[in-house]
Every structure is written in C-alpha cells, then in structure tokens.
Design a protein around this motif. Structure first.
Motif, short mmCIF file in Angstrom:
data_model
loop_
_atom_site.label_atom_id
_atom_site.label_comp_id
_atom_site.label_asym_id
_atom_site.label_seq_id
_atom_site.Cartn_x
_atom_site.Cartn_y
_atom_site.Cartn_z
N ILE A 168 1.04 -1.27 -0.04
CA ILE A 168 0.00 0.00 -0.12
C ILE A 168 0.90 1.24 0.29
N ASP A 169 2.00 1.26 0.89
CA ASP A 169 2.96 2.48 0.69
C ASP A 169 3.39 2.77 -0.40
N MET A 170 3.94 1.50 -1.18
CA MET A 170 4.64 1.83 -2.64
C MET A 170 3.65 2.37 -3.73
N ALA A 171 2.10 1.91 -3.61
CA ALA A 171 1.16 2.42 -4.47
C ALA A 171 0.75 3.90 -4.12
N PHE A 172 0.77 4.23 -2.93
CA PHE A 172 0.43 5.65 -2.59
C PHE A 172 1.89 6.63 -3.05
N LEU A 173 2.81 5.95 -2.81
CA LEU A 173 4.15 6.89 -3.21
C LEU A 173 4.23 7.01 -4.71
N TYR A 174 3.84 5.90 -5.35
CA TYR A 174 3.88 6.10 -6.87
C TYR A 174 3.09 7.02 -7.39
N GLN A 175 1.43 7.08 -6.68
CA GLN A 175 0.65 7.87 -7.12
C GLN A 175 0.82 9.28 -6.87
N CYS A 176 1.22 9.68 -5.63
CA CYS A 176 1.24 11.02 -5.05
C CYS A 176 2.74 11.37 -5.66
N PHE A 177 3.63 10.91 -5.80
CA PHE A 177 5.15 11.60 -6.06
C PHE A 177 5.75 11.02 -7.46
N TYR A 178 4.87 10.39 -8.24
CA TYR A 178 5.90 9.75 -9.10
C TYR A 178 4.78 9.75 -10.58
N ALA A 179 3.81 9.03 -10.57
CA ALA A 179 3.19 9.19 -11.88
C ALA A 179 1.63 8.36 -11.61
N HIS A 180 0.79 8.55 -12.40
CA HIS A 180 -0.55 7.82 -12.37
C HIS A 180 -0.23 6.49 -12.31
N LEU A 181 -0.92 5.77 -11.35
CA LEU A 181 -0.69 4.32 -11.25
C LEU A 181 -0.99 3.43 -12.45
N PRO A 182 -0.41 2.45 -13.04
CA PRO A 182 -0.86 1.72 -14.09
C PRO A 182 -2.04 0.57 -13.72
N GLU A 183 -2.91 0.25 -14.76
CA GLU A 183 -4.33 -0.52 -14.55
C GLU A 183 -3.78 -1.78 -14.09
N ARG A 184 -2.74 -2.46 -14.67
CA ARG A 184 -2.42 -3.64 -14.11
C ARG A 184 -1.18 -4.10 -13.00
N LEU A 185 -1.59 -4.93 -12.15
CA LEU A 185 -0.66 -5.26 -11.38
C LEU A 185 1.06 -5.67 -11.72
N ALA A 186 1.06 -6.30 -12.87
CA ALA A 186 2.23 -6.70 -13.54
C ALA A 186 2.88 -5.68 -14.16
N THR A 187 2.28 -4.53 -14.59
CA THR A 187 2.88 -3.24 -15.01
C THR A 187 3.51 -2.56 -13.84
N PHE A 188 2.65 -2.62 -12.79
CA PHE A 188 3.36 -1.90 -11.52
C PHE A 188 4.55 -2.49 -10.98
N THR A 189 4.58 -3.59 -10.77
CA THR A 189 5.66 -4.43 -10.50
C THR A 189 6.72 -4.13 -11.26
N ALA A 190 6.60 -4.41 -12.69
CA ALA A 190 7.69 -3.97 -13.66
C ALA A 190 8.26 -2.68 -13.42
N ASP A 191 7.45 -1.79 -13.17
CA ASP A 191 7.97 -0.44 -13.02
C ASP A 191 8.88 -0.25 -11.66
N LEU A 192 8.19 -0.65 -10.62
CA LEU A 192 8.83 -0.71 -9.25
C LEU A 192 10.24 -1.45 -9.48
N SER A 193 10.35 -2.49 -10.31
CA SER A 193 11.66 -3.12 -10.52
C SER A 193 12.75 -2.21 -10.84
N GLU A 194 12.32 -1.36 -11.81
CA GLU A 194 13.34 -0.53 -12.57
C GLU A 194 13.38 0.88 -11.83
N MET A 195 12.53 1.03 -10.80
CA MET A 195 12.44 2.24 -10.03
C MET A 195 13.62 2.25 -8.99
N PHE A 196 13.61 1.06 -8.32
CA PHE A 196 14.54 0.56 -7.16
C PHE A 196 15.37 -0.59 -7.73
N PRO A 197 16.38 -0.45 -8.48
CA PRO A 197 17.14 -1.66 -8.99
C PRO A 197 18.09 -2.13 -7.75
#
Length: 526
Positions: A168-197
């Motif tokens: 939940i923290d990561m979703a809020f951080l993404y939406q509030c300080f980064y970009a609009h959250l993607p619609e699919r969970l797999a896309t969200f985790t793919a983004d996170l893996s690149e954001m925090f290598p």
C-alpha cells in the motif's frame, strides 16, 4: 548497562523544507539503505483489500491511492560505518508533514486515530508541504525544491528501499509523487523493479517468513529485535551486533528535532491479563478503554515463556518416544496454535514455533471477518462481514520502541547540518534539551520508518551470523555486502502463503508514464 536509546526525528514542514533540502538529499545519497513509512488519509473499502484475487486487491489499492492522500512521510537513512565495529549505523530520521493540493477523501476513523496518537492537523493545514498527485504538470513540478523532486533523488540514489507491509505504501508513493498508477499489477511491479534496482525489502515478510516471530506488527517486531540484539551483546556472544549512532543537532537545528525515547523491555511482577487481540495484531477495538493489558513488553515476555514451556514439553515427548520412530504431524504440539498460513512454511524440526496466541485471538473474535494489524495488515478470522471498528486501524504502523544494545550519539555529518559535541557541558546541555522535548507517546511516520530500518538491520546481522557459521564449516568466504537475498523484492500479502514478487516478467511491459519519467530521472533533468 546501556542507557535507553533516544531517537532524534527531524520535523520537516513547508517553513523549513528548503533549508533542510541539502541535508536530506545528502543523507539519502550517502546511506546504505533507506526505510520509509507513511500516514494516509484512508484506505476505502477494507473488504476489497482482502479479495482472493491479487489483481482485485491491486485495483482496490489503486482506487484508494487515487482518491486519498499521504498526510505525512517518514524516512530513515541508515549509513553503515565501515571504520567502526560491525554492524554500526549512523542513522538520520526525517518526518515530513505533507498537504495534497487537490481534493482528497479523509476518513473520520483515520482522523480519530491520528489525533489520538498526536497527529497535528493544524500543523498539516497550516504548514504542510504542498504536492500534486499523478503525472508531472509542468511549471514548478518540473524543477525546483519540492517533495516530488525529493522522491526523484531517492530513485537516483539507487539504494535498497525498506518498508513494513509495503504494498500500500508503494502504491501511494507512486501515485502521489511519481505518476498515475498503471491499471495492471504486473505493470506496476515491472515499474517498481526498474525504479528501485537495488531492491525492495518488506520487513513484514521478513518477520513472518524468515525470523518467524510470534507476531509481526511493527512495534512487536522492533522490540523483539532490539531485545534479542541487547541480550546477544550483554551475554558476550560473538558478533556482529547492531549498533546505532545518531547525530547531535546544535543551534537552531535543534529546534526542528523531536526526540523519541526507547525504553528497555522490562518485566513486571504484577499479574496482568493480556489482551489477546492486541497481542496478536497490535490493535484492539476498545483502545485505551480495554481492561486488559496492551503492554508490548509483557506480550513479548509472555510469548518467550510460552515458547520455553513448549520446548520443555517437546523434550519430554521426545524422551517418551525414544526408539518409537513416530512421525510428527500437523496435529502434534509443534503446530499447535500456529496460524494456518504459516504451517506450510514451518520446519517440523524447528525448535521455535510461531503464532502461539493467534488461534486464541481468532476464537475470541467470532463476530468479525477480519481484523487489521497495527501496521495495516488485514488478518482473516471467522465470521461473514467486515466490522466497522476495524476502519481506524488502516493508518496505524505502531510507534512503540525500546532498545538495550550499546548506543552512541556521537556520530557526525557536517554536510547534514549536524555537529559533534564532546565534554560534560555539552552532554548536560543535550540532556536538558531531551527533558524538554522527549516524546514518548505520539505517532510519527519518521519514527515508524526508523523502527522498520532497525528491524531490517537486525535481520541482516542475524543472517550474516548464520551465513558465517555455515561458511566456516565449508571454509568459504562470506559476502559482507549482501543484505537479505532470500527476501529481495518480496512484498508481504495478507492471508497468502506466498509474497508478491516485484519483478519485470517477459509478459509485462513498463507503463508509458514510467518510461518517460525514468528518462528524466536517469537523464538528470528535473
């Protein structure tokens, strides 16, 4: 005997944000890892957060992140001190009060809980750091000193990110300080893996599946790790042990600092009946009106006594079965009282079992379908529907604290606005300041972030000890720089036997907004 640890938490608001900006950026860039925590204005439909489908859960989290906001952000930067005894960390803790510039939902139960735990809404609305959610909107969002730029600095630093029950923290951080959250969970985790290598670590997962503590809410896990570290130190057991150092803030910097005292875990001679719901989940619907004890110290000591009694019982049973060769089954004492979702992960020959009191708790709460841990984890119990009295708990990520290990407040970092001070006069002055500003009972995202980082540091140290012992037998060398490889990019999922893996699979692509943002992040433009 080591004196209780006092944690300095730097209070950051709109008035001093620009002044403290250089210190925060340097703290992030020079850290070994960064722990984060948030206070939120609500979570919406709790039942949807327990959906069987993880994709459905993600949709519910997205709805909450898009319609609610982050009220405060805490981060703790842990810097490994290689020139000192292992494992010594210089820690800097910041608590940022935020104010979303757009309309957002704030739930009454959340307000009530936060006010009860010391959150100052007057300060938030009068001095909160403003921000806009979603994608960059041009103008001040593209450059300058603001909270979105600070989040970008965190990404550029490429440090391991540590959270507790962090989805939940990561979703809020993404939406509030980064970009609009993607619609699919797999896309969200793919983004996170690149954001925090450098990886994401969830201490809720660590305490549940690696440390296998009896309970895993934040306050319990912190105090338990602190107590075990202290005992190891005082007993003279071979290291490494966790040592924490803080900067001492002088001059006008001291006016920005709140101090959080961490008393030692203390036993009590009085006979006190413990609240089993609070014991299991770190939360009770009766709050301060509950006639039973919510003392985490007593809960930990009771759990330890229960484990010792079980070890003695199993020893007697083994003695009786000598030569019998009978197999241990799930109906045997080793599994008695363990939560069902933990049993598949438990070793039948493991000396210490977990979840001694969880079964009692479920039986004592038959009227509700779910209760939520103090760190925001929803736990399923018997019943047909969610009860309203659980709503207040989505914000809570416990703030109790204690530590016995040797601590030192003589760390220095001139770039971060801190100064070393020595001598009796300076110590007396520092003590006087503590007496005025020590805060032993309020809820702070900054201190919760510190507790999260401390749990992670202790877990890494414990793993290092185990690896060293195994390597010694095989005459191999231990990788000193490894953190927790078995927990890398594994995020806790309530009620599930497996975590969410933060990876980019061959079947998922990064979102367009993320791709554009990463070009800006790694391109050095802000």
């Amino acid at each position: 005997m080591a004196s209780p640890m006092v944690v300095p938490v730097i209070d950051v608001q709109n008035d001093n944000f620009k002044e403290l900006w250089p210190a925060m950026v340097v703290a992030i860039k020079t850290s070994s890892f960064v722990a984060l925590d948030t206070e939120l204005s609500g979570l919406g439909n709790r039942k949807a957060l327990l959906a069987e489908s993880i994709e459905d859960r993600y949709k519910a989290i997205c709805h909450a992140a898009r319609s609610r906001s982050i009220l405060s952000l805490g981060f703790a930067c842990f810097k490994k001190q290689d020139q000192k005894v292992a494992d010594t960390y210089l820690v800097q803790v910041y608590n940022l009060t935020l104010l979303c510039s757009e309309e957002y939902i704030i739930e009454p139960q959340s307000v009530q809980f936060l006010v009860q735990h010391g959150f100052d809404f007057n300060k938030q609305y009068g001095h909160g750091i403003p921000y806009c959610k979603g994608n960059n909107r041009g103008g001040s969002d593209d450059r300058g000193v603001h909270i979105r730029a600070l989040f970008t600095e965190l990404l550029r630093a490429r440090k391991p990110l540590v959270l507790h029950n962090g989805l939940i923290d990561m979703a809020f951080l993404y939406q509030c300080f980064y970009a609009h959250l993607p619609e699919r969970l797999a896309t969200f985790t793919a983004d996170l893996s690149e954001m925090f290598p450098a990886g994401i670590y969830d201490t809720k997962y660590v305490t549940e599946f690696e440390l296998r503590l009896t309970a895993s809410y934040l306050e319990y896990a912190f105090k338990k790790c602190k107590l075990d570290n202290s005992r190891s130190l005082t007993s003279g057991a071979p290291g490494p042990h966790v040592h924490i150092e803080f900067c001492q803030y002088a001059g006008h910097m001291s006016t920005y600092v709140d101090y959080k005292e961490c008393p030692d875990v203390a036993s009590s001679e009085r006979q006190t009946e413990i609240c089993q719901r609070f014991s299991a989940f770190g939360w009770c619907p009766n709050g301060t009106q509950c006639p039973l004890s919510h003392d985490t110290d007593l809960i930990i000591l009771q759990d330890e006594k229960g484990k010792e009694d079980k070890r003695k019982k199993r020893k007697r049973q083994r003695d009786k079965r000598k030569g019998g060769g009978g197999e241990i089954t799930e109906s045997s004492s080793i599994f008695h009282g363990a939560p069902q979702n933990k049993i598949p992960h438990m070793d039948v020959d493991q000396e210490e079992t977990s979840g001694d009191h969880h079964e009692e708790t479920a039986e004592s709460c038959p009227d509700s379908a779910a209760v939520m841990d103090s760190d925001g984890t929803i736990q399923q119990t018997e019943g047909e529907s969610m009860t309203a009295d659980n709503d207040e708990n989505e914000m809570r990520k416990d703030n109790s604290d204690s530590r016995n290990s040797a601590t030192s407040d003589d760390g220095s970092n001139a770039k971060n606005g801190a100064e070393n001070r020595t001598g009796e006069a300076a110590r007396e002055k520092f003590t006087d300041a503590l007496k005025k500003k020590v805060d032993a009972g309020t809820h702070r995202a900054g201190f919760d972030a510190f507790m999260t980082g401390y749990i992670f540091a202790c877990s890494c140290t414990l793993t290092k000890k185990e690896e060293a012992a195994a390597a010694e037998e095989k005459e191999q060398k231990v990788d000193e720089q490894s953190w927790l490889p078995t927990c890398l990019n594994k995020v806790y999922l309530s009620g599930k036997a497996a975590p969410l893996n933060v990876v980019k699979s061959t079947f998922s692509k990064s979102s367009k907004a993320h791709t554009q943002k990463m070009e800006m992040v790694w391109g050095g433009r802000m």
